[in-house]
Design an enzyme around this catalytic site. Structure first.
Site, PDB file in Angstrom:
ATOM      1  N   ASP A 193      82.132 -62.440 -28.962  1.00 59.26           N
ATOM      2  CA  ASP A 193      81.104 -63.506 -29.904  1.00 59.26           C
ATOM      3  C   ASP A 193      81.537 -63.350 -31.212  1.00 59.26           C
ATOM      4  OD1 ASP A 193      79.814 -62.834 -27.406  1.00 59.26           O
ATOM      5  OD2 ASP A 193      77.952 -62.399 -28.303  1.00 59.26           O
ATOM      6  N   HIS A 244      78.902 -65.842 -33.449  1.00 55.16           N
ATOM      7  CA  HIS A 244      77.694 -65.797 -34.091  1.00 55.16           C
ATOM      8  C   HIS A 244      77.677 -66.183 -35.384  1.00 55.16           C
ATOM      9  CE1 HIS A 244      75.122 -64.457 -30.647  1.00 55.16           C
ATOM     10  NE2 HIS A 244      76.013 -63.413 -30.361  1.00 55.16           N
ATOM     11  N   ASP A 294      78.947 -67.997 -27.671  1.00 57.60           N
ATOM     12  CA  ASP A 294      78.279 -67.372 -28.832  1.00 57.60           C
ATOM     13  C   ASP A 294      78.894 -67.565 -30.058  1.00 57.60           C
ATOM     14  OD1 ASP A 294      76.273 -66.606 -26.857  1.00 57.60           O
ATOM     15  OD2 ASP A 294      76.311 -64.504 -27.398  1.00 57.60           O
ATOM     16  N   ASN A 320      75.579 -67.470 -23.971  1.00 59.35           N
ATOM     17  CA  ASN A 320      73.993 -67.904 -23.624  1.00 59.35           C
ATOM     18  C   ASN A 320      73.349 -68.404 -25.018  1.00 59.35           C
ATOM     19  OD1 ASN A 320      74.532 -64.939 -24.968  1.00 59.35           O
ATOM     20  ND2 ASN A 320      72.137 -64.968 -25.000  1.00 59.35           N
ATOM     21  N   HIS A 321      74.025 -68.213 -26.164  1.00 58.87           N
ATOM     22  CA  HIS A 321      73.409 -68.906 -27.234  1.00 58.87           C
ATOM     23  C   HIS A 321      73.728 -70.363 -27.239  1.00 58.87           C
ATOM     24  CE1 HIS A 321      71.454 -65.962 -29.702  1.00 58.87           C
ATOM     25  NE2 HIS A 321      72.007 -65.088 -28.811  1.00 58.87           N
ATOM     26  N   HIS A 344      81.413 -64.902 -20.039  1.00 56.56           N
ATOM     27  CA  HIS A 344      80.448 -64.653 -21.266  1.00 56.56           C
ATOM     28  C   HIS A 344      79.779 -63.429 -21.077  1.00 56.56           C
ATOM     29  CE1 HIS A 344      78.405 -64.499 -25.210  1.00 56.56           C
ATOM     30  NE2 HIS A 344      77.106 -64.603 -24.460  1.00 56.56           N
ATOM     31  N   HIS A 376      78.943 -61.032 -25.001  1.00 55.91           N
ATOM     32  CA  HIS A 376      77.773 -60.815 -24.845  1.00 55.91           C
ATOM     33  C   HIS A 376      77.214 -59.643 -25.456  1.00 55.91           C
ATOM     34  CE1 HIS A 376      74.057 -62.167 -23.323  1.00 55.91           C
ATOM     35  NE2 HIS A 376      73.883 -61.076 -22.460  1.00 55.91           N
TER      36      HIS A 376
END
EC number: 3.1.3.16
Length: 1006
Positions: free
Chosen positions: A709, A711, A743, A775-776, A828, A907
């Site tokens: 990730d 982000h 992500d 998932n994002h 992920h 994740h």
């Protein structure tokens, strides 16, 4: 005022062993070029053989086994002829000073680049009884330092240019002093204590900030009582976090107290520790050095009876917060005090020292090495099995020239890479002004072979209570996982960091050494509320997916129902293929996790370098309501803005040229994004064409780098590129691929930079750069957690909403998993309850939205492993209703079903950036550091070589800049909206902080 007894004067001449004005780095490079087979790393790292008597003994005991090589002896030193352009640039003769290694600053090859440096501070420049620093004392019995000659000067030695210079920092400097302590925290030097013309120095912490072009002094505010004024004590930064101050003299007596300052907790406060175990007696003039894994090693010293000490003590912190002393193994060649010591990887280099009564440590014992991997001491001749009884008289000059060089006390030492530097000191009543250097070629040889070779010499000479291997002094795991089991996943002995920031390390002393076990934390009762955040946003989608499954809209054969197929909640044993079953305890031949991880020391920008902002766990709260993400009308209106054409290929090149600056990138002063919606549209169109032509499960080859990730923490991505190679023709893209596990957006402040650069790299290097979905990468999620807000804030409401919609349409085309060499699967989230075969993922048709997805998609993007290896089957997921965690049995079943050896997933935030599960068959990877400014976690990538050995590579969080504190206007303008988002919608807690044990029987909230 004298600090010590006299040294009998001697008339020695130090030999000059290096060529004129040539830096040690240049000499090292020339020596490497002259070696035969210099391209072979193993050739230059071959250790020396044990003594002949030891070889004969080994052959008698094991006649059928080839003798193994042992630890190298201590290296020899030579004089460095450094460049001193002006007299004041050179430190001159002195003793009682400190020498601290500071890493490079800036981008190499640019005008702002500053290479590794040695910072010399303070010390005494004259002796009692004579006015000059190099003369002979008037009395042979009085050669103490003259405190009136103590200084607060700062001198800098540039290792690359071989040049001394005097620094004149801004700010109020510390008072003149000697016998003080100093330690490096990134590119800062922390100074404390000592004694000067006015007596004992205050206990204040002074910080020399070297992050800017001109250094600056700062004074750190520390609350409450502390160690108090003292001199002759020791200080080190332990575990990149704790400043430890130990022992010394308060002007009345030697001390043995231990103080710790947690640089990750504000306000700063000293805390007196009461470590368990057998610790050192009250003493002064010892040395303390921190190994990279958090082990502090205190060596030598002088006790209350003025007797020199020979023992070494290790101080380590347990996971439950306890600190404990343990006596280091091995036999020290000599007692000593007023010596110097520094770690180079796993080897503690000790030099010089006094014995009292005008005597100094001499002969081969003047230089010694404690090899903490092998658990033995070495001098310049061999492994030490008994204390040396060489000549220690003060009038015994002559002999080996290299030994004469290190025959000194009150000097200082520091290490840069595998080079050890020594400056100044006192010999026979004469202050020294020479700079010495030695190279430790054995620094990388932290191998089990060295441990085995040293065992025979150390076994019969280890006193009771000195157990090798305690706290990792030696590699006790070697006996459990021998080299004959090459596929076992082992975390090897830690190796300390070179000054350039890279280091090999055992994965944190605070972490469990057993895979699958995680640390706990107070305040766990708040985690249930916090972890429901993202699941709340996806719960409606999950319910719809379940409804479609029940109504037959999504056909799932029995084998695809996973753990739901059995009443017990565990997978049916019949699902395991008989021809692919493997033992659960050992990963099959092929994929292995390397026994070391590469770590980059935390860079600095604050008063204490490694200090990271940290919020208490009780500040986590439940996620709030959703925000609107625009209307179709606004999106249609925005699309009409695309009224001009641009070359498809020009946009990716523009993005790469503008953003791919691993060392030079800085957050933009203006938040306005540099691309307009036309350019982003072209970029998305180009990338979408590539994604649509790729399979749902990518088929990739090693070597490859794997990222977790991100982000929106673009700065961390640049740091990872800077430290471990970047995807460009000037970098390593020609021989290694890049895989990103999703992500890319949300939470961080630079989601637009992150996703546009990755898309541009995909277009430019479509066969080498690979992206899968997280998932994002879904509108329902990134509408809530920052990406939509950032698009509007940086591009205006109309353009921003359109760009947000366009990028989310692209996300629906992203591949969902990747197979590497058909042995490793990367995804992920996880396998959840429903995924038993890779074909289930391959059968998912794209483009696909979360709303249209099945349980398989939900599990793939949202599921997590259980708390640890002891929790099997399926369990409710703390993220929220309908989501699950899966146990190690599910991991083993999935690997067996698909002939796989490893699952790599992202994740979840993990403290060390990566974490093993299911006996090493699953690795969780997280690349963003200090997630949301609260987690204080490291970031990591995995590098998979052609030999299928997985090497974790880590970076630490950056501290807040001292020039821009949290309350400054600059910081407020930069991240006000993101701070508000993280307060209203806290992140899912870091993995490894389980639910309160009292609540484990109550899962009705699921």
């Amino acid at each position: 005022m004298d600090l010590d007894s006299s040294m009998v004067p001697e008339n020695d001449q130090d030999p000059i062993a290096t060529s004129e004005n040539q830096s040690p780095m240049e000499e090292k490079e020339e020596a490497s070029e002259q070696q035969t087979g210099s391209e072979s790393e193993s050739a230059s790292l071959t250790p020396s053989l044990p003594p002949p008597s030891q070889q004969q003994q080994q052959q008698q005991q094991q006649p059928q086994v080839t003798a193994v090589v042992g630890p190298r002896c201590a290296p020899t030193y030579s004089v460095v002829n450094a460049i001193i352009e002006k007299k004041e640039d050179g430190p001159g003769p002195r003793c009682g000073h400190t020498l601290t290694a500071v890493p490079a600053v800036g981008e190499e090859g640019t005008s702002s680049y500053i290479g590794p440096r040695l910072i010399l501070f303070g010390g005494a420049t004259a002796l009692e009884g004579n006015s000059g620093g190099t003369g002979t004392p008037t009395s042979a019995g009085s050669a103490g330092i003259r405190l009136a000659g103590a200084t607060a000067d700062v001198h800098c030695y540039d290792v690359l240019s071989n040049k001394w210079s005097r620094l004149t920092p801004y700010g109020e400097p510390p008072s003149p002093r000697a016998a003080h302590v100093a330690t490096a925290v990134g590119t800062m030097v922390v100074i404390q204590g000592g004694i000067g013309p006015a007596g004992l120095s205050a206990e204040d912490l002074h910080v020399l900030d070297l992050t800017q072009q001109r250094p600056r002094w700062h004074r750190v505010v520390v609350q409450g009582p502390g160690p108090g004024p003292r001199y002759g004590h020791v200080m080190a930064l332990v575990g990149q976090r704790y400043l430890m101050a130990i022992g010394g003299n308060d002007g009345k007596r030697p001390l043995a107290d231990v103080w710790a300052l947690d640089t990750a907790a504000k306000p700063y406060e000293w805390r007196k520790l009461e470590p368990e175990g057998e610790g050192p007696p009250p003493c002064m003039y010892a040395t303390a050095s921190a190994r990279s894994d958090g082990l502090l090693l205190l060596c030598g010293g002088r006790d209350a009876n003025s007797v020199p000490l020979a023992s070494a003590y290790g101080l380590a912190k347990h996971r439950d917060g306890r600190w404990e002393w343990a006596i280091a193994p091995g036999v020290s060649p000599s007692a000593r005090y007023q010596h110097a010591a520094v770690f180079v990887n796993a080897r503690l280099h000790v030099s010089g020292g006094a014995l009292g009564g005008g005597r100094m440590v001499e002969d081969s014992s003047s230089v010694a090495v404690l090899d903490t991997a092998a658990g033995v001491w070495c001098d310049t001749k061999s492994v030490v099995t008994s204390p040396r009884t060489g000549r220690y008289s003060a009038d015994a000059a002559g002999g080996d020239a290299s030994v004469e060089l290190t025959r000194r006390c009150r000097h200082a030492a520091a290490a840069v890479g595998d080079l050890i530097f020594i400056y100044g000191g006192l010999r026979g009543g004469v202050l020294l002004d020479d700079l010495l250097v030695a190279e430790d070629l054995a620094a990388a040889e932290t191998t089990s072979a060295a441990s085995h070779a040293a065992a025979a010499a150390a076994a019969t000479n280890t006193p009771p209570g000195r157990s090798p291997g305690r706290y990792g002094f030696s590699d006790e795991r070697t006996g459990e996982l021998p080299e004959s089991a090459p596929d076992a996943v082992v975390l090897g002995s830690p190796v300390a960091p070179p000054v350039n920031g890279d280091m090999y390390t055992d994965i944190s002393t605070e972490n469990a050494m057993v895979p699958g076990i995680r640390r706990t934390s107070k305040g766990v009762e708040y985690l249930v509320e916090a972890s429901a955040a993202e699941a709340e946003a996806i719960s409606a989608t999950l319910a719809a997916a379940k409804a479609r499954q029940v109504n037959g809209e999504v056909e799932l054969p029995d084998r695809d129902r996973g753990a739901e197929a059995t009443p017990s909640g565990k997978p049916s044993l019949s699902l395991i293929k008989p021809d692919s079953a493997v033992p659960n305890s050992v990963i099959p031949a092929g994929v292995r996790l390397h026994h070391r991880a590469v770590v980059v020391a935390a860079e600095t920008g604050g008063a204490l370098g490694g200090m990271v902002r940290q919020l208490s766990i009780d500040q986590f709260e439940n996620e709030g309501r959703r925000v609107s993400y625009g209307t179709p009308e606004s999106a249609t209106a925005a699309r009409k803005l695309l009224d001009r054409q641009m070359s498809i290929n020009s946009v990716p090149k523009k993005v790469v040229a503008h953003l791919l600056k691993p060392r030079g990138w800085k957050p933009p002063v203006r938040r306005q994004f540099f691309l307009d919606c036309n350019e982003i549209a072209d970029l998305c169109d180009s990338a979408e064409r590539i994604f649509s032509s790729e399979p749902t499960v990518l088929q990739l080859k090693a070597p490859i780098k794997i990222f977790g990730d991100l982000h929106g923490q673009f700065g961390d991505l640049m740091r990872l590129f800077d430290e471990y190679g970047s995807p460009s023709t000037a970098g390593d893209i020609s021989y290694i691929d890049y895989l990103f596990l999703g992500d890319y957006v949300d939470r961080g402040q630079h989601s637009l930079e992150t996703i546009t650069l990755l898309l541009a790299l995909k277009v430019e290097y479509q066969h080498n750069v690979h992206l899968i979905r997280g998932n994002h990468e879904a509108a329902d999620i990134n509408a809530l957690f920052g990406f939509r807000i950032e698009c509007i804030e940086r591009m205006g409401e109309r353009d921003g909403i359109w760009v947000w919609h366009r990028i989310n349409r692209l996300f629906n085309w992203l591949p969902l998993a990747a197979l590497i060499e058909k042995k490793i699967i990367c995804m992920h989230g996880g396998i959840g309850r429903s995924i038993n075969h890779v074909e289930q993922i391959e059968n998912i048709q794209r483009p696909i939205t979360m709303e249209a997805g099945s349980i398989v998609l939900m599990d793939l993007l949202w599921s997590d492993p259980t708390e640890n290896d002891s929790v099997e089957g399926l369990r409710p997921n703390a993220r929220g209703p309908g989501l699950v965690t899966f146990g190690p049995d599910r991991v083993m079943e999935f690997c067996n079903n698909n002939d796989l050896q490893l699952i790599v997933r992202a994740h979840e935030c993990v403290m060390d950036g990566f974490e093993r599960f299911a006996q090493g068959h699953l690795i969780t990877l997280f690349s963003a550091t200090n997630y949301c400014g609260t987690a204080n976690n490291a970031g990591a990538i995995l590098v998979l070589g052609r030999d299928l050995v997985v090497v974790p590579k880590l970076i630490h969080p950056l501290p807040p800049a001292i020039t821009s504190p949290e309350t400054s206007p600059e910081r407020h303008i930069e991240d006000t909206w993101m701070q508000e988002l993280n307060v209203n919608r806290p992140p899912t807690p870091t993995r490894g902080r389980p639910q309160n044990p009292n609540d484990r029987g109550s899962l009705a909230w699921i």
